[in-house]
Design an enzyme around this catalytic site. Structure first.
Site, PDB file in Angstrom:
ATOM      1  N   LYS A  81       0.806  -1.195   0.080  1.00 20.11           N
ATOM      2  CA  LYS A  81      -0.035  -0.033   0.109  1.00 20.11           C
ATOM      3  C   LYS A  81       0.867   0.989  -0.095  1.00 20.11           C
ATOM      4  O   LYS A  81       1.845   1.452   0.718  1.00 20.11           O
ATOM      5  CB  LYS A  81      -0.865   0.185   0.960  1.00 20.11           C
ATOM      6  CG  LYS A  81      -1.860   1.098   1.246  1.00 20.11           C
ATOM      7  CD  LYS A  81      -2.934   1.218   2.553  1.00 20.11           C
ATOM      8  CE  LYS A  81      -3.980   2.210   2.345  1.00 20.11           C
ATOM      9  NZ  LYS A  81      -4.972   1.974   3.486  1.00 20.11           N
ATOM     10  N   SER A 156      -9.618   2.796   1.713  1.00 27.10           N
ATOM     11  CA  SER A 156      -8.129   3.461   0.893  1.00 27.10           C
ATOM     12  C   SER A 156      -7.218   2.555   0.575  1.00 27.10           C
ATOM     13  O   SER A 156      -6.268   2.648  -0.280  1.00 27.10           O
ATOM     14  CB  SER A 156      -7.323   4.251   1.996  1.00 27.10           C
ATOM     15  OG  SER A 156      -6.821   3.873   3.073  1.00 27.10           O
ATOM     16  N   SER A 180     -10.884   1.269   5.801  1.00 31.89           N
ATOM     17  CA  SER A 180     -10.195   1.225   4.713  1.00 31.89           C
ATOM     18  C   SER A 180      -9.515  -0.232   4.116  1.00 31.89           C
ATOM     19  O   SER A 180      -9.090  -0.371   3.010  1.00 31.89           O
ATOM     20  CB  SER A 180      -8.849   2.114   5.038  1.00 31.89           C
ATOM     21  OG  SER A 180      -9.290   3.359   4.780  1.00 31.89           O
TER      22      SER A 180
END
Length: 473
Positions: A81, A156, A180
């Site tokens: 990420k 996210s 997220s």
């Protein structure tokens, strides 16, 4: 080996590498071949390091040949990420402010994954500074859903979820403050796991006692989540708190659900609006638990204080973590973040007192609930994956949302409780869009939570349904 390497789980792929049926270099080549084949349409992987990854894979194969003890994720290719700092590899936070930033250090979760044998290959897309559950930014554009490339992949951790769903990799790291890990998991038909506080520590930057955000994992199946947790869970001396969970993530996931009491709520007991199609899918799955011997009843903890706890804590965290950046860079940062920072700047001492009292009441009500029930089940997301050209949904079932967070309330309420939670694939809409079921259990029940999720997963098999778009198979 039979079948494509890209279809293998992390457990299967690392096992094949250990048995020398597949080399780490072959696994890496299959990984990059998959990126070349499918990443163009979905825009999940945004930074690559093919040369560095090749060197890591070669080193992994040398270790295999040496007959040394091999780490749990030995040879597994993985993108990370883009909000997690990776030493020597660009980490943009999805912001033009950091579009050329190359860290000189790894975040703790990345360091642990590398120590566990992961072959780092690149970074996956995020919303700017991980704010909001739709993955778009001014640096790389929008990540879309492998099941329908006109729809959002969530966020996210949307780039991670999309890459896992598209069979680029079986396992990935993420983070979760307001959903997220869970919302993109629901949108992309994968598993997203938010641990109890302190189970996966994060070395503090400015606020050593922040509790709302968590680091966790995503995968196509629960068994891979458990494998990954053996690598990243555990205390660290740089973190002021750590809460080891009872049991072991390496323990068998099989669990008898006979007699387990599961409370289900379609609206969290506080009138959360949820798309009717989402509820139709989820309510059709509740019988699975009954068939497994569990007792399912409609019941929710008293979550009336959760909105206040989440809103105040998030605003405080945003002004502390991003306030200085907003002050320096202003309009270069997206308006939703500027709004959230402004909410933090407006907090008063009384607001903080009220939030502390509300959090105590919330904790008391949650503990009371788990005196009767073992699991709380609910919708992961209030909506189906939405039009990827939108910034965020503005309404559901005719109910208008006031802020960019309101459509994420299904996840934010659970974040406010501090409970460990997981989103597990639970079916598809009539239009073929994934729907996730959110499961939460008491603090520290992380191993048991994964066991419950595994039982549901094994009984349903929804996660095995891959995207059926051209170029994906």
């Amino acid at each position: 080996m039979t079948g494509a390497l890209s279809d293998l789980s992390a457990v299967e792929l690392t096992g094949a590498i250990r048995r020398r049926e597949v080399s780490a270099r072959e696994a890496l080549e299959a990984h990059f071949d998959r990126i070349d084949a499918v990443n163009g349409p979905i825009n999940a992987v945004v930074t690559e390091d093919r040369e560095g990854a090749a060197a890591l894979a070669d080193a992994a194969d040398e270790l295999t040949a040496s007959s040394a003890d091999l780490p749990p994720l030995h040879g597994l290719p993985m993108t990370h990420k883009d909000t997690h700092n990776t030493r020597g590899l660009r980490t943009t936070q999805g912001s033009t402010v950091f579009k050329d930033f190359v860290p000189t250090f790894d975040d703790l979760i990345i360091g642990r994954l590398k120590s566990a044998g992961v072959v780092t290959t690149g970074k996956t897309n995020v919303p700017e500074f991980a704010a909001g559950s739709h993955t778009f930014n001014e640096v790389f554009g929008t990540t879309v859903n492998p099941y329908d490339t006109t729809r959002s992949a969530g966020g996210s951790s949307g780039g991670v979820a999309a890459s896992i769903a598209a069979r680029i990799q079986p396992l990935g790291d993420g983070s979760d403050m307001g959903g997220s890990l869970r919302i993109p998991a629901s949108f992309c038909n994968v598993v997203g796991y938010r641990p109890s506080i302190g189970v996966v520590p994060a070395v503090p930057t400015r606020n050593a006692w922040a509790w709302l955000g968590r680091n966790g994992l995503m995968a196509r199946d629960v068994e891979d989540i458990a494998l990954g947790m053996t690598a990243i869970a555990g205390a660290d001396p740089a973190v002021p708190y750590a809460y080891p969970v009872p049991g072991s993530f390496a323990a068998p996931l099989q669990r008898d659900l006979t007699g387990m009491r599961i409370g289900w709520s379609p609206d969290f007991g506080v009138g959360v609006p949820v798309d009717r199609e989402v509820l139709r899918v989820l309510e059709g799955q509740l019988q699975v638990f009954a068939d497994l011997g569990a007792i399912v009843e409609e019941a929710a903890p008293d979550l009336r204080d959760a909105d206040q706890v989440f809103g105040t804590t998030r605003a405080f965290d945003f002004v502390l973590g991003l306030g200085e950046l907003v002050r320096k860079h202003g309009d270069a940062i997206k308006p939703e973040i500027r709004w959230n920072v402004e909410q933090g700047l407006q907090l008063t001492a009384q607001d903080m007192v009220d939030a502390a009292l509300a959090r105590t009441r919330l904790d008391t009500s949650v503990r009371r609930y788990f005196g009767t029930y073992d699991v709380f089940a609910s919708p992961t997301a209030q909506v189906l994956p939405f039009d990827a050209t939108e910034r965020y949904p503005t309404s559901v079932n005719g109910v208008e949302f006031e802020t960019y967070l309101d459509w994420m309330r299904s996840a934010c309420l659970i974040s406010a409780t501090g409970l460990p939670a997981v989103s597990v694939p639970a079916g598809f809409s009539e239009g073929g869009l994934p729907v996730g079921l959110q499961l939460a259990m008491p603090h520290g029940s992380d191993v048991e939570l994964l066991q419950v999720a595994y039982a549901f997963e094994q009984a349903t098999g929804w996660a095995k349904r891959a995207p059926e778009l051209e170029g994906f198979r």
